[in-house]
Every structure is written in structure tokens, then in C-alpha cells.
Design a protein around this motif. Sequence first.
Motif, PDB file in Angstrom:
ATOM      1  N   MET A   1      39.934 -80.897 -35.241  1.00 47.39           N
ATOM      2  CA  MET A   1      38.879 -81.858 -35.509  1.00 47.39           C
ATOM      3  C   MET A   1      39.307 -82.761 -36.653  1.00 47.39           C
ATOM      4  O   MET A   1      39.696 -82.300 -37.704  1.00 47.39           O
ATOM      5  N   LYS A   2      39.252 -84.030 -36.441  1.00 50.46           N
ATOM      6  CA  LYS A   2      39.680 -85.008 -37.436  1.00 50.46           C
ATOM      7  C   LYS A   2      38.537 -85.290 -38.401  1.00 50.46           C
ATOM      8  O   LYS A   2      37.414 -85.554 -38.003  1.00 50.46           O
ATOM      9  N   ILE A   3      38.835 -85.211 -39.676  1.00 49.21           N
ATOM     10  CA  ILE A   3      37.861 -85.492 -40.724  1.00 49.21           C
ATOM     11  C   ILE A   3      38.345 -86.718 -41.504  1.00 49.21           C
ATOM     12  O   ILE A   3      39.535 -86.984 -41.563  1.00 49.21           O
ATOM     13  N   MET A   4      37.430 -87.418 -42.126  1.00 47.85           N
ATOM     14  CA  MET A   4      37.786 -88.579 -42.920  1.00 47.85           C
ATOM     15  C   MET A   4      38.854 -88.220 -43.958  1.00 47.85           C
ATOM     16  O   MET A   4      38.707 -87.266 -44.697  1.00 47.85           O
ATOM     17  N   ARG A   5      39.956 -88.971 -43.978  1.00 45.47           N
ATOM     18  CA  ARG A   5      41.025 -88.712 -44.946  1.00 45.47           C
ATOM     19  C   ARG A   5      40.651 -89.316 -46.294  1.00 45.47           C
ATOM     20  O   ARG A   5      40.342 -90.490 -46.392  1.00 45.47           O
ATOM     21  N   SER A   6      40.722 -88.478 -47.289  1.00 46.03           N
ATOM     22  CA  SER A   6      40.467 -88.927 -48.645  1.00 46.03           C
ATOM     23  C   SER A   6      41.225 -87.996 -49.580  1.00 46.03           C
ATOM     24  O   SER A   6      41.200 -86.799 -49.396  1.00 46.03           O
ATOM     25  N   ASP A   7      41.916 -88.547 -50.542  1.00 46.18           N
ATOM     26  CA  ASP A   7      42.679 -87.714 -51.450  1.00 46.18           C
ATOM     27  C   ASP A   7      42.412 -88.108 -52.901  1.00 46.18           C
ATOM     28  O   ASP A   7      43.177 -87.802 -53.781  1.00 46.18           O
ATOM     29  N   ARG A   8      41.330 -88.806 -53.138  1.00 52.11           N
ATOM     30  CA  ARG A   8      41.038 -89.213 -54.505  1.00 52.11           C
ATOM     31  C   ARG A   8      40.482 -88.028 -55.292  1.00 52.11           C
ATOM     32  O   ARG A   8      39.905 -87.104 -54.733  1.00 52.11           O
ATOM     33  N   LYS A   9      40.695 -88.072 -56.577  1.00 44.77           N
ATOM     34  CA  LYS A   9      40.217 -87.006 -57.448  1.00 44.77           C
ATOM     35  C   LYS A   9      38.695 -86.919 -57.343  1.00 44.77           C
ATOM     36  O   LYS A   9      38.006 -87.911 -57.331  1.00 44.77           O
ATOM     37  N   GLY A  10      38.201 -85.692 -57.237  1.00 46.14           N
ATOM     38  CA  GLY A  10      36.765 -85.489 -57.145  1.00 46.14           C
ATOM     39  C   GLY A  10      36.230 -85.535 -55.726  1.00 46.14           C
ATOM     40  O   GLY A  10      35.037 -85.415 -55.513  1.00 46.14           O
ATOM     41  N   SER A  11      37.108 -85.721 -54.737  1.00 44.48           N
ATOM     42  CA  SER A  11      36.651 -85.730 -53.352  1.00 44.48           C
ATOM     43  C   SER A  11      36.124 -84.356 -52.973  1.00 44.48           C
ATOM     44  O   SER A  11      36.634 -83.342 -53.415  1.00 44.48           O
TER      45      SER A  11
ATOM     46  N   ASP B   1      42.551 -74.466 -38.922  1.00 44.55           N
ATOM     47  CA  ASP B   1      42.129 -73.393 -38.031  1.00 44.55           C
ATOM     48  C   ASP B   1      41.206 -72.464 -38.817  1.00 44.55           C
ATOM     49  O   ASP B   1      41.533 -72.052 -39.932  1.00 44.55           O
ATOM     50  N   TYR B   2      40.064 -72.132 -38.279  1.00 48.23           N
ATOM     51  CA  TYR B   2      39.076 -71.345 -39.009  1.00 48.23           C
ATOM     52  C   TYR B   2      39.625 -69.996 -39.436  1.00 48.23           C
ATOM     53  O   TYR B   2      39.204 -69.424 -40.447  1.00 48.23           O
ATOM     54  N   ARG B   3      40.598 -69.454 -38.705  1.00 50.46           N
ATOM     55  CA  ARG B   3      41.170 -68.153 -39.069  1.00 50.46           C
ATOM     56  C   ARG B   3      41.892 -68.229 -40.410  1.00 50.46           C
ATOM     57  O   ARG B   3      41.829 -67.289 -41.202  1.00 50.46           O
ATOM     58  N   PHE B   4      42.546 -69.344 -40.674  1.00 46.89           N
ATOM     59  CA  PHE B   4      43.243 -69.498 -41.952  1.00 46.89           C
ATOM     60  C   PHE B   4      42.243 -69.672 -43.093  1.00 46.89           C
ATOM     61  O   PHE B   4      42.431 -69.143 -44.184  1.00 46.89           O
ATOM     62  N   THR B   5      41.196 -70.411 -42.832  1.00 50.21           N
ATOM     63  CA  THR B   5      40.151 -70.586 -43.839  1.00 50.21           C
ATOM     64  C   THR B   5      39.499 -69.245 -44.169  1.00 50.21           C
ATOM     65  O   THR B   5      39.282 -68.917 -45.340  1.00 50.21           O
ATOM     66  N   LEU B   6      39.204 -68.456 -43.137  1.00 49.80           N
ATOM     67  CA  LEU B   6      38.600 -67.138 -43.376  1.00 49.80           C
ATOM     68  C   LEU B   6      39.567 -66.193 -44.084  1.00 49.80           C
ATOM     69  O   LEU B   6      39.156 -65.401 -44.943  1.00 49.80           O
ATOM     70  N   ALA B   7      40.851 -66.268 -43.762  1.00 50.04           N
ATOM     71  CA  ALA B   7      41.839 -65.437 -44.454  1.00 50.04           C
ATOM     72  C   ALA B   7      41.921 -65.823 -45.929  1.00 50.04           C
ATOM     73  O   ALA B   7      42.024 -64.952 -46.809  1.00 50.04           O
ATOM     74  N   ASN B   8      41.856 -67.115 -46.207  1.00 49.80           N
ATOM     75  CA  ASN B   8      41.859 -67.584 -47.588  1.00 49.80           C
ATOM     76  C   ASN B   8      40.620 -67.073 -48.325  1.00 49.80           C
ATOM     77  O   ASN B   8      40.702 -66.634 -49.476  1.00 49.80           O
TER      78      ASN B   8
ATOM     79  N   ALA C   1      45.582 -77.499 -49.638  1.00 55.62           N
ATOM     80  CA  ALA C   1      46.934 -77.612 -49.069  1.00 55.62           C
ATOM     81  C   ALA C   1      46.894 -77.463 -47.554  1.00 55.62           C
ATOM     82  O   ALA C   1      47.576 -78.205 -46.836  1.00 55.62           O
ATOM     83  N   MET C   2      46.101 -76.537 -47.045  1.00 54.90           N
ATOM     84  CA  MET C   2      45.993 -76.363 -45.592  1.00 54.90           C
ATOM     85  C   MET C   2      45.418 -77.612 -44.944  1.00 54.90           C
ATOM     86  O   MET C   2      45.886 -78.048 -43.890  1.00 54.90           O
ATOM     87  N   ARG C   3      44.404 -78.204 -45.568  1.00 56.79           N
ATOM     88  CA  ARG C   3      43.772 -79.396 -45.004  1.00 56.79           C
ATOM     89  C   ARG C   3      44.711 -80.594 -44.980  1.00 56.79           C
ATOM     90  O   ARG C   3      44.628 -81.438 -44.099  1.00 56.79           O
ATOM     91  N   LEU C   4      45.610 -80.663 -45.958  1.00 56.84           N
ATOM     92  CA  LEU C   4      46.527 -81.794 -46.046  1.00 56.84           C
ATOM     93  C   LEU C   4      47.876 -81.521 -45.385  1.00 56.84           C
ATOM     94  O   LEU C   4      48.741 -82.395 -45.362  1.00 56.84           O
ATOM     95  N   GLY C   5      48.050 -80.301 -44.879  1.00 61.32           N
ATOM     96  CA  GLY C   5      49.307 -79.960 -44.231  1.00 61.32           C
ATOM     97  C   GLY C   5      50.464 -79.763 -45.200  1.00 61.32           C
ATOM     98  O   GLY C   5      51.620 -79.897 -44.829  1.00 61.32           O
ATOM     99  N   HIS C   6      50.152 -79.453 -46.446  1.00 61.14           N
ATOM    100  CA  HIS C   6      51.179 -79.227 -47.468  1.00 61.14           C
ATOM    101  C   HIS C   6      51.564 -77.751 -47.509  1.00 61.14           C
ATOM    102  O   HIS C   6      50.848 -76.883 -47.000  1.00 61.14           O
ATOM    103  N   ALA C   7      52.673 -77.478 -48.189  1.00 62.69           N
ATOM    104  CA  ALA C   7      53.067 -76.087 -48.424  1.00 62.69           C
ATOM    105  C   ALA C   7      52.026 -75.428 -49.327  1.00 62.69           C
ATOM    106  O   ALA C   7      51.406 -76.097 -50.167  1.00 62.69           O
ATOM    107  N   LEU C   8      51.846 -74.129 -49.150  1.00 63.50           N
ATOM    108  CA  LEU C   8      50.879 -73.421 -49.984  1.00 63.50           C
ATOM    109  C   LEU C   8      51.373 -73.384 -51.431  1.00 63.50           C
ATOM    110  O   LEU C   8      52.561 -73.190 -51.676  1.00 63.50           O
ATOM    111  N   PRO C   9      50.474 -73.577 -52.387  1.00 66.68           N
ATOM    112  CA  PRO C   9      50.882 -73.644 -53.796  1.00 66.68           C
ATOM    113  C   PRO C   9      51.281 -72.272 -54.338  1.00 66.68           C
ATOM    114  O   PRO C   9      50.773 -71.238 -53.917  1.00 66.68           O
ATOM    115  N   PHE C  10      52.192 -72.292 -55.300  1.00 66.46           N
ATOM    116  CA  PHE C  10      52.632 -71.088 -55.983  1.00 66.46           C
ATOM    117  C   PHE C  10      51.583 -70.684 -57.009  1.00 66.46           C
ATOM    118  O   PHE C  10      50.943 -71.530 -57.626  1.00 66.46           O
ATOM    119  N   SER C  11      51.423 -69.387 -57.199  1.00 68.21           N
ATOM    120  CA  SER C  11      50.542 -68.885 -58.237  1.00 68.21           C
ATOM    121  C   SER C  11      51.268 -67.793 -59.008  1.00 68.21           C
ATOM    122  O   SER C  11      51.833 -66.872 -58.414  1.00 68.21           O
TER     123      SER C  11
END
Length: 124
Positions: free
Chosen positions: A1-11, A21-28, A90-100
Amino acid sequence: MKIMRSDRKGSRLREIGDEPDYRFTLANERTFLAWIRTALSLLAGGVAVVQLVPDLAPHGQRLLLGLALVALALTLSATAYRRWYRVERAMRLGHALPFSAVPLVLSAGLVVVIVVSVVLMIAS
């Protein structure tokens, strides 16, 4: 599902990138909740060391051990939401998962607490 793209601070997070995918969101979310449960366990352990095991060591030593556990709990609970948010973003933007570094800090802190606990048990 395509959502409005926005990457400004505070979005709002739901407005950023594509819906993952909802499975990744639930795993997170499950990982976030596991971090919170771990923080609560560390907090309970810190209180227990100070209040419930007087034979372990003198009060001052138990207090330091309990405070170390509470500090680990505070660190974990204070960083759990930020980690959840960064991974979700990161998942929403298709980026690599951040290090912690929090798992390393938690592991190292627990090693110190365990070693001190063993020393106190042997010495008592």
C-alpha cells in the motif's frame, strides 16, 4: 500500500514511506515489548537485591548492585521506544536497519553485575 512520501523532521511515522509488511511491524513491536519486559525484570531484580537479600552483603554493597541493575533498566526502557521508531522508519523507507549499541551495553552491564554477585556470594 502506497502512503504519502514525506521525510521532513517531525513527520508522523504513518506518513513516511511505504507501509511495510504487517509481520515485520508486529515483530518490531514484539521486540519493543521484550525490551520493556527485560527492563521491568531488571528493575525488580534491583529492588530485590537491596530489600530482600540482606545476607548477601552489607547494605552499601547491595545498594550499589541494586543501583547497577536499576541503571540498566533505565537505559533499556529509555532507549526501547527510540529503537522501535528507528527500525519502523527504516522499514518504511526501505533502508538498512539501524545499529544499536544497547544490547552490548546491556550485556556488558549484566556481566559486571553477575561477577560482582558471584564475588559477594563467595565472600559471604
